[in-house]
Design an enzyme around this catalytic site. Structure first.
Site: not given
Ligand code: OSB
Ligand code: MG
Length: 386
Positions: A153, A179, A181, A206, A231, A256, A280, A308
């Site tokens: 991510s 992924k 953001k 996401d 997402e 999520d 999660k 994660g």
């Molecule tokens: O939205 O999935 C999310 C990290 C912190 C808060 C929200 C998210 C995330 C990630 C990182 O997308 C996932 C990871 O690398 O652990």
């Molecule tokens: Mg997310």
């Protein structure tokens, strides 16, 4: 609405029959580990990982868990402070040696929400019990050993060239999917640039809730890029509007933030609000609730994957153990330790094999060894509860 999903039974986990051990020591430990690079979502940027760890000790055996709550409420409403409060004042007083894990979860049912606090306690107990029995956590949960798919991510970047650099760096490792953001102003053009550079890449986006339903025409432009999913495009607590948006998009939606437990998943499925669910374990109340959600989704033909929360090696190990479950058909957000931290608090670190898979760590419990000297070095605060 598809009422069948309200009645669809889910199997009980064999781990619910395990019994709570007598706990001689209980410690809440706050650690702070610097990230190699800050991690930014549409909401906030984190430069360090501040995590609350729970350490339980029973007759010389130690179980660990990492709470996914942040010190701030910028991903979810729970924070490390609310977790400490709910743990000490409500969850711990309801915990009795000898009761089954299933009975404990039932006992906790009057506590509304606080899934992150509940997950922390359940997970530490399950790690401890599995270690006492000398077997892996996934075995205690009745799951087979398997190799785990990888995914990375990438946080919000400052510019499109910086994003292309970040993707290139990720592609130097054989991740199964990437992924990105997104947020308002950093979306169609940014995803388009990555898609143009990597036509075959399994790619998804996401938004962490940055859009509203009126942005549907803009989000529909993303349909051109064959994303495996988008997402949480809409609000962090919404399900109904996601259902309306899904009807307007070809790209599958994934929820999520909106899914806190099995009931939320039932609602999302009944409304056809998404075609994928990000589970999660730390958000939905722990490993057992995660497996129930995965089982429900599997019956509905809805893919799930493990998200994660930029966890240290403790939380990451739980995410790996969970993905032994059959419903986890898609690569998740489990990426290599080295991209988060120059030094972690467990051994071994997560590393991708040449084919991009992650081998399940072989030890008892969560499979990794917590290095207490390193935990001490990164500790901000240690509270001996018992
Ligand atoms: O939205 O999935 C999310 C990290 C912190 C808060 C929200 C998210 C995330 C990630 C990182 O997308 C996932 C990871 O690398 O652990
Ligand atoms: Mg997310």
């Amino acid at each position: 609405m598809d009422h069948q999903y309200f009645h669809c039974p889910v199997p009980a986990s064999p781990a619910a029959q395990a019994r709570v051990p007598v706990l001689q020591k209980i410690d809440l430990i706050t650690v702070s580990l610097p990230f190699v690079k800050p991690f930014a979502t549409s909401v906030h940027s984190w430069a360090v990982k501040e995590a609350l760890l729970l350490r339980l000790e029973s007759e010389g055996v130690v179980g660990w868990a990492e709470c996914v709550a942040d010190p701030d409420p910028f991903y979810a409403s729970e924070t490390t402070h609310t977790v400490r409060h709910v743990f000490k004042d409500f969850l711990l007083p309801m915990l009795t040696p000898g009761q089954t894990i299933g009975a404990l979860l039932q006992r906790w049912s009057p506590v509304r929400g606080h899934g992150m606090a509940k997950a922390m306690v359940e997970n530490a107990l399950l790690d401890l019990i599995a270690r006492q029995q000398g077997r892996s956590l996934h075995e205690l949960l009745g799951l087979p050993t398997r190799r785990i798919q990888s995914g990375i991510s990438l946080g919000i970047q400052d510019s499109i060239p910086a994003l292309l650099d970040a993707v290139a760096e990720a592609m130097s490792r054989p991740y199964h999917r990437v992924k990105l953001k997104i947020m308002q102003g950093k979306d169609v053009e940014w995803i388009g640039a990555v898609r143009a550079a990597y036509p075959q890449l399994a790619l998804m986006a996401d938004a962490n809730g940055d859009y509203r339903l009126e942005h549907a025409p803009l989000l529909r432009e993303l349909d051109a890029f064959q994303l495996t999913m988008i997402e949480q495009p809409l609000s962090y607590s919404d399900i109904v509007q996601h259902a309306a948006l899904q009807r307007e998009l070809r790209t599958p939606l994934c929820l999520d933030e909106s899914i806190h437990d099995l009931d939320d998943a039932r609602s999302a499925l009944a409304l056809h609000a998404c075609r994928v669910v990000n589970i999660k374990q730390g958000r939905v109340g722990g490993m057992i609730e995660s497996l129930r959600i995965a089982a429900l989704c599997q019956r509905a033909g809805i893919d799930v994957w493990s998200g994660g929360m930029d966890e240290t090696g403790i939380g990451r190990a739980f995410n790996l153990q969970l993905q032994a479950a059959p419903g986890f058909t898609l690569p998740g957000d489990t990426s290599e330790t080295a991209r988060y931290f120059s030094e972690d608090i467990v051994d071994p670190p997560v590393v991708l094999a040449d084919d991009g898979f992650i081998d399940m760590p072989g030890g008892a419990g969560i499979g990794v060894a917590v290095q207490e000297d390193r935990v001490d070095r990164y500790t901000l605060q240690r509270e001996h509860i018992r």
